[in-house]
Design a protein around this motif. Structure first.
Motif, PDB file in Angstrom:
ATOM      1  N   GLY A 226       0.802  -1.134   0.002  1.00 20.08           N
ATOM      2  CA  GLY A 226       0.050   0.014   0.131  1.00 20.08           C
ATOM      3  C   GLY A 226       0.746   1.283  -0.161  1.00 20.08           C
ATOM      4  N   ASN A 227       1.957   1.242   0.575  1.00 22.77           N
ATOM      5  CA  ASN A 227       2.791   2.284   0.633  1.00 22.77           C
ATOM      6  C   ASN A 227       4.434   2.240   0.195  1.00 22.77           C
ATOM      7  N   GLY A 228       4.757   0.908  -0.260  1.00 24.85           N
ATOM      8  CA  GLY A 228       6.067   0.630  -0.770  1.00 24.85           C
ATOM      9  C   GLY A 228       6.882   0.467   0.081  1.00 24.85           C
ATOM     10  N   GLN A 229       6.550   0.503   1.519  1.00 24.45           N
ATOM     11  CA  GLN A 229       7.391   0.221   2.622  1.00 24.45           C
ATOM     12  C   GLN A 229       7.081  -1.114   3.162  1.00 24.45           C
TER      13      GLN A 229
ATOM     14  N   THR B  95      -6.327 -17.085  -1.018  1.00 23.86           N
ATOM     15  CA  THR B  95      -5.846 -15.892  -1.779  1.00 23.86           C
ATOM     16  C   THR B  95      -4.557 -15.978  -1.915  1.00 23.86           C
ATOM     17  N   PHE B  96      -3.755 -15.671  -0.729  1.00 27.39           N
ATOM     18  CA  PHE B  96      -2.458 -15.798  -0.804  1.00 27.39           C
ATOM     19  C   PHE B  96      -1.799 -17.048  -1.428  1.00 27.39           C
ATOM     20  N   GLN B  97      -2.420 -18.105  -1.054  1.00 26.56           N
ATOM     21  CA  GLN B  97      -1.982 -19.460  -1.803  1.00 26.56           C
ATOM     22  C   GLN B  97      -2.083 -19.382  -3.283  1.00 26.56           C
ATOM     23  N   ASP B  98      -3.100 -18.740  -3.850  1.00 25.50           N
ATOM     24  CA  ASP B  98      -3.201 -18.511  -5.489  1.00 25.50           C
ATOM     25  C   ASP B  98      -2.264 -17.571  -5.961  1.00 25.50           C
ATOM     26  N   TYR B  99      -2.103 -16.366  -5.032  1.00 27.34           N
ATOM     27  CA  TYR B  99      -1.060 -15.522  -5.512  1.00 27.34           C
ATOM     28  C   TYR B  99       0.244 -16.057  -5.765  1.00 27.34           C
ATOM     29  N   LEU B 100       0.766 -17.055  -4.639  1.00 31.41           N
ATOM     30  CA  LEU B 100       1.942 -17.709  -4.571  1.00 31.41           C
ATOM     31  C   LEU B 100       2.240 -18.670  -5.898  1.00 31.41           C
TER      32      LEU B 100
ATOM     33  N   ILE C 236       1.663  -9.927  -1.602  1.00 32.37           N
ATOM     34  CA  ILE C 236       1.552 -10.493  -0.558  1.00 32.37           C
ATOM     35  C   ILE C 236       2.291  -9.370   0.360  1.00 32.37           C
ATOM     36  N   PRO C 237       1.655  -8.770   1.572  1.00 37.30           N
ATOM     37  CA  PRO C 237       2.596  -7.625   2.133  1.00 37.30           C
ATOM     38  C   PRO C 237       3.428  -8.179   3.426  1.00 37.30           C
ATOM     39  N   GLN C 238       4.273  -7.501   3.698  1.00 32.64           N
ATOM     40  CA  GLN C 238       4.998  -7.719   4.725  1.00 32.64           C
ATOM     41  C   GLN C 238       5.541  -9.145   4.975  1.00 32.64           C
ATOM     42  N   LEU C 239       6.294  -9.612   3.849  1.00 32.81           N
ATOM     43  CA  LEU C 239       6.701 -11.112   3.635  1.00 32.81           C
ATOM     44  C   LEU C 239       7.624 -10.952   2.680  1.00 32.81           C
ATOM     45  N   ALA C 240       8.601 -11.874   2.784  1.00 30.08           N
ATOM     46  CA  ALA C 240       9.851 -12.127   1.841  1.00 30.08           C
ATOM     47  C   ALA C 240      10.081 -13.349   1.939  1.00 30.08           C
ATOM     48  N   ILE C 241      10.464 -14.332   0.860  1.00 28.12           N
ATOM     49  CA  ILE C 241      10.821 -15.620   0.566  1.00 28.12           C
ATOM     50  C   ILE C 241      12.539 -15.596   0.052  1.00 28.12           C
ATOM     51  N   ILE C 242      13.179 -16.238   0.884  1.00 30.40           N
ATOM     52  CA  ILE C 242      14.536 -16.603   0.610  1.00 30.40           C
ATOM     53  C   ILE C 242      14.766 -18.182   0.415  1.00 30.40           C
ATOM     54  N   GLY C 243      15.605 -18.357  -0.546  1.00 34.55           N
ATOM     55  CA  GLY C 243      16.129 -19.718  -0.714  1.00 34.55           C
ATOM     56  C   GLY C 243      15.017 -20.703  -1.530  1.00 34.55           C
TER      57      GLY C 243
END
Length: 522
Positions: A123-126, A388-393, A412-419
């Motif tokens: 929503g805010n790029g942050q 919804t998030f499962q479908d996004y992913l 998907i806000p406020q989340l990161a995937i590494i690896g």
């Protein structure tokens, strides 16, 4: 200002790196690890497993391998010791909650309509929003109780080569249930102690399904146990350019594929007209280098003799992150007959063993080991409670996993995937991603709009389809390490050129130490 609460899921290489770099930024992350120790996939392996890439590529930028490890390809115990010593050196263990399995995460405080109206991530790029938090449900493996944690940001470092095995599908009554022998996945074999694994295959007719690293390692262990008395059959679909070493015709492979000059030969996501023209003009050289490496592999492994010459190029193999190092003397075992290679696009089970596609006589077998990989995407998707998030992913079946910089999902806000996204050396790549993510969370990296992120992702998807062929969904940056790292460096405000002098910058291979922090780079 109070630092936000951040949860890291997984204490493998990526999770440890994420923890370390967040601590350097003043955050206080909490790491949830389902097992009782750190190390991820290295905790339980086949006994003969060794590192697939030279240790110079698989190392932390600011923590070199100990002098006691003299081989270029350390065994799994040496790799695990190295990872664990890194955690101890940077005092990371105290931030890890062991035997804690994350069974679900859910984002609260946001409606679907809010999200659809966004022009920027969150929503805010942050990295942090004002209205939403993640609820993380964690199961204690010892007492089976469930804890619930509320955090501002989640980093998923769950890997893609564990937990959810990829089991082939079979027609009714033609699957393992029809077989009177035993069927296991390579994951089950790796989970055994070494003596139990050896006893399992001893004196049995074993068929291993697959041709990647686990399959070859297990086949070699079967020959040790049974020799010519009970040959091990390796059932596979596609031949691969599995390399004997990293010196084709005595020339270092890194100088052919891991420097800036090598990357000038391929078309890159977001390249300009001149770089595109240059890659097109240099395509004959790109073809010649691939053939140079292929000829070396064919000669050393005697692939033509065994009918194992792949139809695709070595560049496609590398671009798909499918390149593995063949166990020593593997093809000697094939020649002597203790390993039998059998190609088949499909197979099914019968009472006595396996029915191979196109044959009426079954392959008599006592034990079938499915070295058929893992469903890393399913494992990742199932962490989310939101459909919804499962479908996004999941994204589109015709596109790679939709991650900006292979880290952030724009929706998907406020989340990161590494690896999840692969490379030639996953440790090397994960460290760069964790440093980028730490800068993002600290406010130094600014993200573009969602539309711009999606356009960048589309360009990377085109690149992967162009050079990886049918394996593009593996999300591999195999042949573009430097170009990819350049983007991360520019985002962070770093100078992407890490060498001294134009000649070194163009021709010297890049590796982890080139991105070491200033205090350790020398």
């Amino acid at each position: 200002m109070e630092k936000k609460q951040i949860a890291i899921v997984g204490a493998g290489v990526s999770g440890l790196l994420a923890c370390k770099y967040l601590l350097l930024k003043g955050f206080h992350p909490i790491v949830f690890e389902a097992r009782s120790d750190i190390g991820g996939a290295w905790i339980k392996t086949v006994e003969t497993t060794m590192l697939q890439t030279p240790k110079q590529l698989y190392q932390f930028s600011d923590y070199p391998w100990p002098d006691s490890v003299t081989t270029d390809f350390p065994d799994h115990n040496q790799v695990l010791d190295y990872i664990q010593s890194y955690a101890s050196h940077f005092d990371l263990r105290k931030h890890i909650k062991f035997n804690r399995k994350v069974v679900g995460i859910e984002f609260e405080g946001l409606s679907g309509e809010d999200e659809k109206s966004w022009s920027f991530w969150n929503g805010n790029g942050q990295p942090f929003g004002s209205r939403g938090k993640w609820t993380v449900a964690v199961e204690d493996a010892k007492n089976h109780s469930t804890e619930v944690h509320q955090v501002d940001f989640v980093i998923l470092c769950v890997g893609r080569f564990s937990d959810v095995p990829n089991i082939p599908e079979f027609p009714p009554k033609k699957g393992p249930e029809a077989f009177h022998g035993k069927v296991i996945h390579s994951m089950d074999y790796s989970d055994m102690d070494y003596e139990a694994a050896a006893n399992l295959v001893k004196g049995k007719r074993v068929t291993v399904v697959g041709l990647q690293k686990s399959a070859l390692d297990i086949a070699m262990e079967c020959t040790t146990a049974n020799g010519l008395e009970n040959p091990c059959t390796v059932l596979y679909r596609t031949e691969h350019w599995n390399i004997p070493d990293y010196f084709p015709w005595g020339f270092p492979l890194a100088y052919l594929y891991l420097n800036r000059f090598a990357e000038l030969l391929v078309h890159k996501p977001g390249e300009g007209f001149l770089l595109s023209l240059l890659a097109t003009m240099l395509s004959p050289l790109r073809w010649a280098i691939s053939k140079f490496v292929e000829a070396d592999i064919k000669k050393k492994h005697r692939l033509a003799k065994f009918g194992m010459v792949p139809k695709h190029s070595f560049l496609q193999e590398l671009s798909s992150c499918l390149t593995i190092t063949v166990p020593e003397k593997f093809y000697d075992k094939v020649e002597e007959g203790s390993i039998i290679l059998k190609k088949s696009q499909d197979f099914s089970f019968c009472e006595d063993g396996i029915v191979v596609d196109g044959q009426t006589t079954p392959l008599k077998t006592d034990l079938v080991i499915l070295a058929t990989g893992f469903k890393g995407d399913v494992k990742l998707k199932n962490i989310f409670l939101s459909q919804t998030f499962q479908d996004y992913l999941a994204g589109s079946p015709t596109e790679k996993l939709p991650l900006y910089r292979e880290i952030i999902h724009p929706q998907i806000p406020q989340l990161a995937i590494i690896g999840f996204s692969e490379s030639i050396s996953n440790l090397y790549t994960s460290e760069m991603r964790c440093r980028w993510l730490a800068e993002l969370l600290d406010g130094a990296v600014k993200l573009p709009s969602i539309k711009e992120m999606e356009e960048d992702m589309r360009k990377w998807d085109e690149y992967m389809k162009r050079y990886s062929g049918k394996y593009y969904r593996r999300s591999c940056i195999g042949a573009l390490h430097i170009w990819y790292n350049d983007q991360l460096c520019k985002d962070m405000g770093w100078n992407p050129k890490r060498k001294k002098g134009w000649f070194a910058e163009l021709f010297e291979p890049y590796g982890p130490v080139d991105y070491a922090p200033p205090s350790t780079s020398n």
